[in-house]
Design a protein around this motif. Structure first.
Motif, PDB file in Angstrom:
ATOM      1  N   LYS A  64      -6.447   6.811  13.599  1.00  0.00           N
ATOM      2  CA  LYS A  64      -6.672   6.048  12.044  1.00  0.00           C
ATOM      3  C   LYS A  64      -8.120   6.001  11.826  1.00  0.00           C
ATOM      4  O   LYS A  64      -8.822   6.739  12.129  1.00  0.00           O
ATOM      5  CB  LYS A  64      -6.115   4.804  12.133  1.00  0.00           C
TER       6      LYS A  64
ATOM      7  N   PRO B 230       7.685   4.846   7.763  1.00  0.00           N
ATOM      8  CA  PRO B 230       7.150   5.485   6.448  1.00  0.00           C
ATOM      9  C   PRO B 230       7.950   6.735   5.869  1.00  0.00           C
ATOM     10  O   PRO B 230       8.097   7.009   4.828  1.00  0.00           O
ATOM     11  CB  PRO B 230       5.649   5.987   6.841  1.00  0.00           C
TER      12      PRO B 230
ATOM     13  N   LYS C 160       0.832  -1.327  -0.094  1.00  0.00           N
ATOM     14  CA  LYS C 160      -0.103  -0.081   0.120  1.00  0.00           C
ATOM     15  C   LYS C 160       0.942   1.199   0.033  1.00  0.00           C
ATOM     16  O   LYS C 160       0.786   2.023  -0.771  1.00  0.00           O
ATOM     17  CB  LYS C 160      -0.953   0.001   0.995  1.00  0.00           C
TER      18      LYS C 160
ATOM     19  N   ALA D 104      -3.263   8.569   4.141  1.00  0.00           N
ATOM     20  CA  ALA D 104      -1.853   8.842   3.159  1.00  0.00           C
ATOM     21  C   ALA D 104      -1.846   9.520   2.009  1.00  0.00           C
ATOM     22  O   ALA D 104      -1.379  10.764   1.719  1.00  0.00           O
ATOM     23  CB  ALA D 104      -0.975   7.772   3.049  1.00  0.00           C
TER      24      ALA D 104
ATOM     25  N   PHE E 236      -0.575  13.539   1.422  1.00  0.00           N
ATOM     26  CA  PHE E 236       0.298  13.627   0.421  1.00  0.00           C
ATOM     27  C   PHE E 236      -0.172  14.811  -0.621  1.00  0.00           C
ATOM     28  O   PHE E 236       0.659  15.535  -1.138  1.00  0.00           O
ATOM     29  CB  PHE E 236       0.833  12.202  -0.462  1.00  0.00           C
TER      30      PHE E 236
ATOM     31  N   ARG F  78       1.835  13.188  15.750  1.00  0.00           N
ATOM     32  CA  ARG F  78       0.367  12.653  15.523  1.00  0.00           C
ATOM     33  C   ARG F  78       0.534  11.676  14.175  1.00  0.00           C
ATOM     34  O   ARG F  78      -0.282  10.576  14.226  1.00  0.00           O
ATOM     35  CB  ARG F  78      -0.759  13.679  15.268  1.00  0.00           C
TER      36      ARG F  78
ATOM     37  N   ASP G 210       0.828  -0.330  11.260  1.00  0.00           N
ATOM     38  CA  ASP G 210      -0.193  -1.006  10.526  1.00  0.00           C
ATOM     39  C   ASP G 210      -0.392  -2.344  10.821  1.00  0.00           C
ATOM     40  O   ASP G 210      -1.229  -3.082  10.242  1.00  0.00           O
ATOM     41  CB  ASP G 210      -0.320  -0.590   9.259  1.00  0.00           C
TER      42      ASP G 210
ATOM     43  N   THR H 152      -0.744   7.007  18.161  1.00  0.00           N
ATOM     44  CA  THR H 152      -1.569   7.584  16.885  1.00  0.00           C
ATOM     45  C   THR H 152      -2.620   6.415  16.512  1.00  0.00           C
ATOM     46  O   THR H 152      -3.167   6.917  15.404  1.00  0.00           O
ATOM     47  CB  THR H 152      -0.412   7.447  16.071  1.00  0.00           C
TER      48      THR H 152
ATOM     49  N   SER I 226       6.249   6.952  13.533  1.00  0.00           N
ATOM     50  CA  SER I 226       6.057   6.398  12.547  1.00  0.00           C
ATOM     51  C   SER I 226       7.378   6.910  11.604  1.00  0.00           C
ATOM     52  O   SER I 226       7.201   7.244  10.538  1.00  0.00           O
ATOM     53  CB  SER I 226       5.145   6.654  11.614  1.00  0.00           C
TER      54      SER I 226
ATOM     55  N   ARG J 295       2.995   6.077  -2.966  1.00  0.00           N
ATOM     56  CA  ARG J 295       4.207   6.799  -3.278  1.00  0.00           C
ATOM     57  C   ARG J 295       4.908   6.853  -4.526  1.00  0.00           C
ATOM     58  O   ARG J 295       5.052   7.987  -5.178  1.00  0.00           O
ATOM     59  CB  ARG J 295       5.349   6.410  -2.066  1.00  0.00           C
TER      60      ARG J 295
ATOM     61  N   GLN K 223       2.671  11.408   8.233  1.00  0.00           N
ATOM     62  CA  GLN K 223       2.345  11.797   6.849  1.00  0.00           C
ATOM     63  C   GLN K 223       2.348  13.143   6.383  1.00  0.00           C
ATOM     64  O   GLN K 223       2.511  13.629   5.476  1.00  0.00           O
ATOM     65  CB  GLN K 223       0.664  11.138   6.825  1.00  0.00           C
TER      66      GLN K 223
HETATM   67  O1  LIG Z   1       3.172   7.309   4.963  1.00  0.00           O
HETATM   68  C1  LIG Z   1       2.192   6.335   4.714  1.00  0.00           C
HETATM   69  O2  LIG Z   1       2.029   5.745   3.748  1.00  0.00           O
HETATM   70  C2  LIG Z   1       1.740   5.728   6.047  1.00  0.00           C
HETATM   71  C3  LIG Z   1       1.990   6.230   7.457  1.00  0.00           C
HETATM   72  C4  LIG Z   1       1.435   5.516   8.763  1.00  0.00           C
HETATM   73  O3  LIG Z   1       0.538   6.671   9.148  1.00  0.00           O
HETATM   74  P1  LIG Z   1       1.108   7.577  10.524  1.00  0.00           P
HETATM   75  O4  LIG Z   1       2.326   8.328  10.090  1.00  0.00           O
HETATM   76  O5  LIG Z   1       0.002   8.455  10.793  1.00  0.00           O
HETATM   77  O6  LIG Z   1       1.429   6.660  11.486  1.00  0.00           O
HETATM   78  C5  LIG Z   1       0.183   4.389   8.145  1.00  0.00           C
HETATM   79  O7  LIG Z   1      -0.142   4.024   9.510  1.00  0.00           O
HETATM   80  C6  LIG Z   1      -0.239   4.546   7.114  1.00  0.00           C
HETATM   81  O8  LIG Z   1      -1.158   3.330   6.912  1.00  0.00           O
HETATM   82  C7  LIG Z   1       0.391   4.948   6.030  1.00  0.00           C
END
Ligand SMILES: O=C(O)C1=C[C@@H](OP(=O)(O)O)[C@@H](O)[C@H](O)C1
Ligand SMILES: C=C(OP(=O)(O)O)C(=O)O
Length: 441
Positions: free
Chosen positions: A344, A203, A30, A101, A105, A171, A317, A340, A200, A35, A174
């Motif tokens: 979600k 990511p 995913k 995300a 983005f 928090r 995740d 965090t 996180s 990305r 992303q």
């Molecule tokens: O950058 C990403 O693609 C993601 C970052 C994570 O979120 P958080 O940074 O809010 O934890 C993850 O939970 C999400 O499913 C996808």
């Protein structure tokens, strides 16, 4: 017709599975799908993203990029993208569905336009998730920003030049990732200062990895609190291959370790920046028998498991899937540092506690932790609320496979957000499901 051949909206009745046995190929990641598609659109020229996800989130990204003026064509399992470079079309309303995300983005990149509106048809999920930290950073950079108290609907107008900016990473990661996609295309680039306790990290590294794959220069301090992206760059069009998905595969692994049988899961490379790769180590620590041979994991299921205490932020995740295994393990498991999860698709701490308690488990929570005491003999025979959250649906499914009587999960079609073939994959391993009409939206 959706890729799974199932009704548009359905509940699922999960029948107990005497064993799980067979081979699967992990679905496409995913996080890399979103990305790579975005980076391809930010390049001028044609890129091929090989083996893209077929999930709703991937669809949301493709739809929004198309609305912004990218050429989007699906050829076999690939996406061929003709990018708009630094010039997404202005005056467009984008609807990223329920994809956090994707939404974040795109909101970063929207500062390249003289105006983009964001709406969602998921007001009770994405519509309630916080966007303020990103909007504040964009506004400090000179963008004009409007929102409903830091939430959807949102409008963002640039253009901006770039420079030094603080963004909270407390928090969600992303927000910072969003600015990392924007930075190279600004005249002055971005010097990001990530504030608060950074959550996180994985990511963020996947975003750096993506920039590098598209020829964009960026550098980061080891702790990721400073990320420097020179301006005036271009994303270089090319061909990228989407790796297998660890978060969704964590749910298959958790199901496989909790039932007798043997499951082989391929397409999961060992060197990978997805934090949820750690699910393999966590399940092993719980007592699971998982052997790796290159990109293939083999699980011999049905071994007794025991609880663990772990910081869950590195594999955010996979926490729901691992909670499935923990609920069937002897002893107590605590996931620490998971605040965090409350932000979600649902509140993955309180809502999870409620659903597990409904199933007869003993669960407690603090602001940033979740503790569950497992039981090897789950009664089942109840209807559980999927909370419109794909990862909650995965957790409840894992439990249904091991319960004495079937479990019904409401609105299980939301699995399609990240893993449309989840039930089909488990059926290939011998699980049995019914798909009655959904009892809620
Ligand atoms: O950058 C990403 O693609 C993601 C970052 C994570 O979120 P958080 O940074 O809010 O934890 C993850 O939970 C999400 O499913 C996808
Ligand atoms: C939280 C998730 O996704 P997003 O933030 O992209 O909506 C997830 O995939 O579990």
């Amino acid at each position: 017709m959706s890729v799974d051949g199932l009704p548009e909206k359905f509940d699922v009745i999960v029948h107990p599975a005497p064993e799980l046995r067979g081979e699967l190929r992990a679905q496409p990641s995913k996080n890399y799908t979103t990305r790579y598609l975005l980076a391809a659109a930010l390049a001028v020229g044609e890129s091929r993203v090989v083996g893209v996800a077929t999930s709703e989130d991937a669809g949301a990204m493709l739809r929004c990029l198309g609305d912004w003026g990218a050429g989007v064509e699906l050829v076999g399992g690939d996406a061929v993208i003709r990018g708009f470079g630094a010039s997404p079309r202005a005056g467009v309303t984008l609807n990223p569905g329920n994809a956090g995300a994707v939404a974040r983005f795109l909101m970063g990149v929207a500062a390249l336009t003289t105006g983009t509106e964001f709406v969602t048809d998921y007001p009770d999920s994405l519509g309630k998730r916080p966007q303020g930290d990103l909007l504040e950073a964009l506004s400090r950079l000179g963008a004009r920003v409007q929102s409903r108290d830091g939430m959807f609907p949102v409008s963002i107008s640039g253009p901006i030049r770039g420079g030094v900016v603080e963004v909270s990473a407390e928090r969600s990661s992303q927000y910072a990732s969003a600015l990392m996609f924007l930075g190279p295309l600004l005249p002055d680039g971005l010097e990001l200062r990530l504030t608060g306790e950074i959550k996180s990290h994985a990511p963020l590294r996947q975003t750096l990895d993506t920039l590098a794959a598209f020829g964009v220069r960026a550098s980061a301090s080891e702790d990721l609190s400073r990320i420097s992206i020179p301006g005036g760059q271009a994303f270089r069009a090319g061909r990228v291959l989407v790796p297998g998905d660890y978060p969704g595969s964590a749910a298959i692994l958790a199901a496989a370790v909790t039932r007798p049988g043997e499951v082989r899961l391929s397409n999961l490379r060992e060197q990978d920046l997805q934090g949820e790769r750690e699910a393999v180590a966590v399940l092993r620590e719980m007592g699971a028998d998982i052997v790796r041979d290159g990109d293939v994991l083999t699980v011999r299921g049905g071994r007794p498991l025991h609880g663990v205490v772990r910081d869950g932020d590195g594999f955010t995740d996979a926490v729901q899937a691992l909670t499935g295994a923990a609920s069937l393990a002897g002893g107590t498991t605590t996931w620490e540092n998971v605040y965090t999860l409350r932000l979600k698709e649902c509140d993955r701490i309180s809502d999870t506690r409620r659903e597990l308690e409904r199933l007869g488990l003993s669960v407690s929570e603090t602001q940033d932790s979740l503790t569950v005491t497992g039981t090897p003999s789950l009664a089942g025979g109840v209807t559980a609320d999927g909370h419109g959250d794909h990862r909650m649906i995965m957790l409840l499914t894992i439990l249904g496979l091991s319960a004495a009587a079937p479990i019904r999960i409401t609105a299980a079609h939301h699995i399609r957000k990240s893993y449309p073939l989840f039930f089909r994959h488990l059926e290939e391993l011998g699980a049995r499901f019914e798909y009655p009409e959904a009892t809620r939206a």
